[in-house]
Design a protein around this motif. Sequence first.
Motif, mmCIF file in Angstrom:
data_model
loop_
_atom_site.group_PDB
_atom_site.id
_atom_site.type_symbol
_atom_site.label_atom_id
_atom_site.label_comp_id
_atom_site.label_asym_id
_atom_site.label_seq_id
_atom_site.Cartn_x
_atom_site.Cartn_y
_atom_site.Cartn_z
ATOM 1 N N GLN A 285 0.862 -1.178 0.000
ATOM 2 C CA GLN A 285 0.000 0.000 0.000
ATOM 3 C C GLN A 285 0.901 1.231 0.000
ATOM 4 N N TYR A 286 0.661 2.154 -0.946
ATOM 5 C CA TYR A 286 1.586 3.275 -1.065
ATOM 6 C C TYR A 286 1.426 4.260 0.084
ATOM 7 N N GLY A 287 2.582 4.733 0.558
ATOM 8 C CA GLY A 287 2.627 5.800 1.546
ATOM 9 C C GLY A 287 3.032 7.093 0.869
ATOM 10 N N PRO A 288 3.317 8.134 1.652
ATOM 11 C CA PRO A 288 3.749 9.406 1.064
ATOM 12 C C PRO A 288 5.035 9.229 0.251
ATOM 13 N N LYS A 297 0.526 12.464 -1.259
ATOM 14 C CA LYS A 297 0.072 11.815 -0.035
ATOM 15 C C LYS A 297 0.063 10.294 -0.202
ATOM 16 N N GLY A 298 0.026 9.610 0.949
ATOM 17 C CA GLY A 298 -0.154 8.177 0.935
ATOM 18 C C GLY A 298 -1.615 7.807 0.744
ATOM 19 N N TYR A 299 -1.868 6.516 0.532
ATOM 20 C CA TYR A 299 -3.227 6.031 0.273
ATOM 21 C C TYR A 299 -4.162 6.371 1.423
ATOM 22 N N ARG A 336 0.669 4.613 -7.854
ATOM 23 C CA ARG A 336 1.766 5.463 -7.385
ATOM 24 C C ARG A 336 3.114 4.768 -7.569
ATOM 25 N N SER A 462 3.953 -1.272 3.436
ATOM 26 C CA SER A 462 4.015 0.099 2.941
ATOM 27 C C SER A 462 5.169 0.253 1.947
ATOM 28 N N ALA A 464 6.938 3.558 -0.587
ATOM 29 C CA ALA A 464 6.908 4.987 -0.879
ATOM 30 C C ALA A 464 6.341 5.228 -2.270
ATOM 31 N N ALA A 465 5.435 6.190 -2.377
ATOM 32 C CA ALA A 465 4.945 6.586 -3.693
ATOM 33 C C ALA A 465 6.122 6.978 -4.578
#
Length: 487
Positions: A285-288, A297-299, A336, A462, A464-465
């Motif tokens: 899951q993408y974070g910032p 921003k993250g998800y 992302r 997590s 990073a985007a």
Amino acid sequence: MQRNPVGKLLLFGATGDLARRMLLPSLYGLHADGLLPDGLTITATARSELDDAGYREMAQAALGEFLPDDRKDDAQIASFLDRFGYQSLDASRIDGYRALADKVGDVSGGLAIYLSTAPSLFEPTIEGLTSVGLAGETVRIGLEKPLGYDLASSREINDAVAKGFPEERTFRIDHYLGKETVQNILALRFGNSFFEPVWNARGIDNVQITIAEAVGLEDRASYYEGAGALRDMVQNHILQLLALIAMEPPARFDKDAVRDEKAKVFRSLRPVTPEEAPHVTVTGQYGPGATNGKIVKGYVEELGQQSATETFVAIKAHVDNWRWEGVPFYLRTGKRMATRRSEIAIQFKPVPHSMFSGRGGMLQPNTLVIRLQPEEYIQLQVMAKEPGLDREGIRLREVPLNLSLDAEFAGTRRRIAYERLLLDLIEGDQTLFVRRDEVEAQWSWIDSIRAGWAANGTKPKSYAAGTWGPSGAIALTERDGVTWQDD
């Protein structure tokens, strides 16, 4: 094949984003090129309270926004909009369908319905259409995804549709199958003799399929939170690409032969057991982070609440049949990501013996890359001799052999995928549409993965985007001595 064009088109969801961005420009393109049947009328319907003039005004604004400048022609746009009428409808209420049927009129000359609604509305919509005679033998229906969220719900939808429309009049849409480069997979494999002898476990080491998006949620938060990457992209687009790569040669290019071979692939996919799930799947899951030089921003921040929905998934899959035994198919998709890219990379096995060992440098296995977007090309990586007098031995280097579809067919206008699919729906060609047994076999495999995640309490890691996903995705391939094709 024998084509059977209809005289009328009924467009559900006609004020939505898909209609404005894709369907209206695609239909206009067909109209401007003289490909729509003469006299074809289009009835648009949605919940919005509009009359004919109001809808035409909205459609004209959409064409002004989304048509390329070189395709805009005031006279053509005006004649195109003359085809349209509009009828407001709450699809969940059966009492509104009589007015819709009156607006559509006589369907003895054939009617094609394009249905893009929430899955919860499929059953009442089919009941409504059937109740007013808009599901008879002269009527066919095109269904936009999502067609369920698991095997059970997919069967419910298919059963509901089958009450009004038998399989031969049902067109399930996967827009990837309308892409020019996707169809070039079939041309590449079955129109050239030199690939087939090595298109199997003896010649191919691994296959990688990547659909990477640089965008985040955009305006799809409510849908995506309930779907996730596995349901949104793997169940349909990625598995359809896998089938085109892995299928046996069909006897003919027609709806039965092509779809029969794809269905065999889906039935040959090795189910993912709960014991295997942690070792052959990765979720994230993408974070910032940063994409295209911008901080994003993250998800969870975009969504506005905590979530365990995966925005990334990587899978090591196997097709258990004679041709592909032992060949891993690495599947990967995410939001992302580092860049927007859809491609298939087929890595062939290395030469059995190198006469250049110790003198010419390391030989690299040949790789065939089929890029679907943003560019469209087919590239074969081969080893070639570097120029020189070779006094210290022949030096080899990997070089690409390129087929750029944009360059080779520069004089031919590139078609939007929906242009082809809408025209095939209007003319009755099911070859590029998905059959019920395909959909249900796809869902069965996806359900085995989700069951494995549930049994193991799997939560997305997590990342990073702006990256290529969690580190586990790299380990998934590197355990086998394979590297993702990220160049």
